[in-house]
Design a protein around this motif. Structure first.
Motif, PDB file in Angstrom:
ATOM      1  N   ASN A  45       0.826  -1.217   0.000  1.00 28.28           N
ATOM      2  CA  ASN A  45       0.000   0.000   0.000  1.00 28.28           C
ATOM      3  C   ASN A  45       0.861   1.267   0.000  1.00 28.28           C
ATOM      4  OD1 ASN A  45       0.940  -0.166   2.590  1.00 28.28           O
ATOM      5  ND2 ASN A  45      -1.013   0.253   3.574  1.00 28.28           N
ATOM      6  N   GLN A  46       2.018   1.199  -0.683  1.00 30.53           N
ATOM      7  CA  GLN A  46       2.931   2.340  -0.697  1.00 30.53           C
ATOM      8  C   GLN A  46       2.309   3.586  -1.302  1.00 30.53           C
ATOM      9  OE1 GLN A  46       3.593  -0.381  -2.664  1.00 30.53           O
ATOM     10  NE2 GLN A  46       3.104   0.568  -4.608  1.00 30.53           N
ATOM     11  N   TRP A  47       1.472   3.441  -2.305  1.00 29.99           N
ATOM     12  CA  TRP A  47       0.849   4.620  -2.916  1.00 29.99           C
ATOM     13  C   TRP A  47      -0.124   5.263  -1.939  1.00 29.99           C
ATOM     14  CZ3 TRP A  47       3.598   6.118  -6.685  1.00 29.99           C
ATOM     15  CH2 TRP A  47       4.210   5.210  -7.525  1.00 29.99           C
ATOM     16  N   TYR A  48      -0.853   4.437  -1.220  1.00 31.85           N
ATOM     17  CA  TYR A  48      -1.786   4.933  -0.210  1.00 31.85           C
ATOM     18  C   TYR A  48      -1.019   5.735   0.838  1.00 31.85           C
ATOM     19  CZ  TYR A  48      -5.098   4.915   3.661  1.00 31.85           C
ATOM     20  OH  TYR A  48      -5.912   5.299   4.689  1.00 31.85           O
ATOM     21  N   GLU A  49       0.071   5.134   1.345  1.00 35.54           N
ATOM     22  CA  GLU A  49       0.874   5.810   2.373  1.00 35.54           C
ATOM     23  C   GLU A  49       1.460   7.126   1.847  1.00 35.54           C
ATOM     24  OE1 GLU A  49       1.237   5.033   5.579  1.00 35.54           O
ATOM     25  OE2 GLU A  49      -0.127   3.358   5.276  1.00 35.54           O
ATOM     26  N   ALA A  50       1.998   7.089   0.651  1.00 32.70           N
ATOM     27  CA  ALA A  50       2.612   8.297   0.091  1.00 32.70           C
ATOM     28  C   ALA A  50       1.578   9.401  -0.085  1.00 32.70           C
ATOM     29  CB  ALA A  50       3.281   7.974  -1.245  1.00 32.70           C
ATOM     30  N   LEU A  51       0.405   9.046  -0.581  1.00 27.27           N
ATOM     31  CA  LEU A  51      -0.640  10.050  -0.794  1.00 27.27           C
ATOM     32  C   LEU A  51      -1.192  10.564   0.534  1.00 27.27           C
ATOM     33  CD1 LEU A  51      -2.088  11.567  -2.983  1.00 27.27           C
ATOM     34  CD2 LEU A  51      -3.765   9.729  -3.099  1.00 27.27           C
TER      35      LEU A  51
ATOM     36  N   ALA B 298      -0.230  16.584   5.016  1.00 30.52           N
ATOM     37  CA  ALA B 298       0.467  17.615   5.781  1.00 30.52           C
ATOM     38  C   ALA B 298       0.970  18.721   4.858  1.00 30.52           C
ATOM     39  CB  ALA B 298       1.628  17.004   6.565  1.00 30.52           C
ATOM     40  N   VAL B 299       1.443  18.359   3.680  1.00 29.83           N
ATOM     41  CA  VAL B 299       1.912  19.351   2.718  1.00 29.83           C
ATOM     42  C   VAL B 299       0.748  20.231   2.265  1.00 29.83           C
ATOM     43  CG1 VAL B 299       2.918  19.668   0.423  1.00 29.83           C
ATOM     44  CG2 VAL B 299       3.821  17.902   1.942  1.00 29.83           C
ATOM     45  N   LEU B 300      -0.376  19.606   1.935  1.00 33.50           N
ATOM     46  CA  LEU B 300      -1.553  20.382   1.512  1.00 33.50           C
ATOM     47  C   LEU B 300      -1.987  21.351   2.606  1.00 33.50           C
ATOM     48  CD1 LEU B 300      -3.810  17.806  -0.367  1.00 33.50           C
ATOM     49  CD2 LEU B 300      -2.607  19.769  -1.322  1.00 33.50           C
ATOM     50  N   LYS B 301      -1.979  20.900   3.851  1.00 33.57           N
ATOM     51  CA  LYS B 301      -2.384  21.777   4.962  1.00 33.57           C
ATOM     52  C   LYS B 301      -1.443  22.982   5.065  1.00 33.57           C
ATOM     53  CE  LYS B 301      -5.846  19.409   6.595  1.00 33.57           C
ATOM     54  NZ  LYS B 301      -7.161  19.776   6.127  1.00 33.57           N
ATOM     55  N   ARG B 302      -0.136  22.763   4.903  1.00 34.60           N
ATOM     56  CA  ARG B 302       0.819  23.878   4.963  1.00 34.60           C
ATOM     57  C   ARG B 302       0.575  24.852   3.811  1.00 34.60           C
ATOM     58  NH1 ARG B 302       4.568  19.724   6.127  1.00 34.60           N
ATOM     59  NH2 ARG B 302       5.545  19.975   4.092  1.00 34.60           N
ATOM     60  N   TRP B 303       0.317  24.314   2.618  1.00 34.92           N
ATOM     61  CA  TRP B 303       0.037  25.190   1.478  1.00 34.92           C
ATOM     62  C   TRP B 303      -1.231  25.988   1.705  1.00 34.92           C
ATOM     63  CZ3 TRP B 303       1.010  21.448  -3.240  1.00 34.92           C
ATOM     64  CH2 TRP B 303       2.373  21.168  -3.313  1.00 34.92           C
TER      65      TRP B 303
END
Length: 165
Positions: free
Chosen positions: A96-102, A107-112
């Motif tokens: 489930n690496q794609w799930y984890e990465a997404l 956190a990045v979206l929240k900072r933006w």
């Protein structure tokens, strides 16, 4: 390049997949060496290889593997594990690496979103730049909400396809 010999596999076909998929990742913006390491891990039945195994497979130096793994770990695309009774690390990609990465992009979206809100306040919501920032903020807020719902739908779908995982 030939991959680890795994029962019934054509090493040339495995190599072609690894390099082809890595090229697609590079085209999408990933650095070349992390893309090759990630594709090699995906193509390994064990989903876990040492730096030496990756270096031999990809015909690159341990330093190149180390830098690639550092990047992939920061992106939550691979994890590091110690081999029991050894100082060697194994690098693993999960199913489930794609799930984890997404999920970790949240956190990045929240900072933006926070930075854009500050921008709208600083520039003024009625200015052209402020309106442009407000629209960008609305887009990221929309994407953020959609990702949460999509991830829940994926968990349900994955369970239907593969069972609990």
């Amino acid at each position: 390049m030939s991959g680890p010999s795994e029962a019934g596999r054509d090493p040339e076909a495995v190599s072609k997949f690894v390099e082809g998929f890595a090229a697609q990742l590079v085209e999408a913006g990933m650095q070349r060496m992390p893309a090759r390491v990630f594709a090699a891990l995906l193509a390994s039945d064990s989903a876990s290889l040492t730096a030496a195994e990756l270096g031999e497979w990809l015909q690159v130096s341990p330093a190149a593997v180390s830098g690639a793994v550092r990047y992939l770990a920061q992106q939550h695309m691979v994890s590091r594990e110690r081999e029991p009774g050894s100082r060697r690390e194994r690098y693993r990609v999960s199913s489930n690496q794609w799930y984890e990465a997404l999920t970790n992009r949240d956190a990045v979206l929240k900072r933006w979103e926070h930075a854009l809100r500050d921008g709208v306040d600083s520039l003024g919501a009625k200015t052209a730049a402020g309106r442009r920032l407000a629209e960008t903020l609305a887009f990221f807020e929309f994407v953020d909400g959609e990702i949460a719902g999509m991830m829940e739908r994926w968990r349900t779908h994955r369970e239907r396809l593969y069972g609990e995982g």
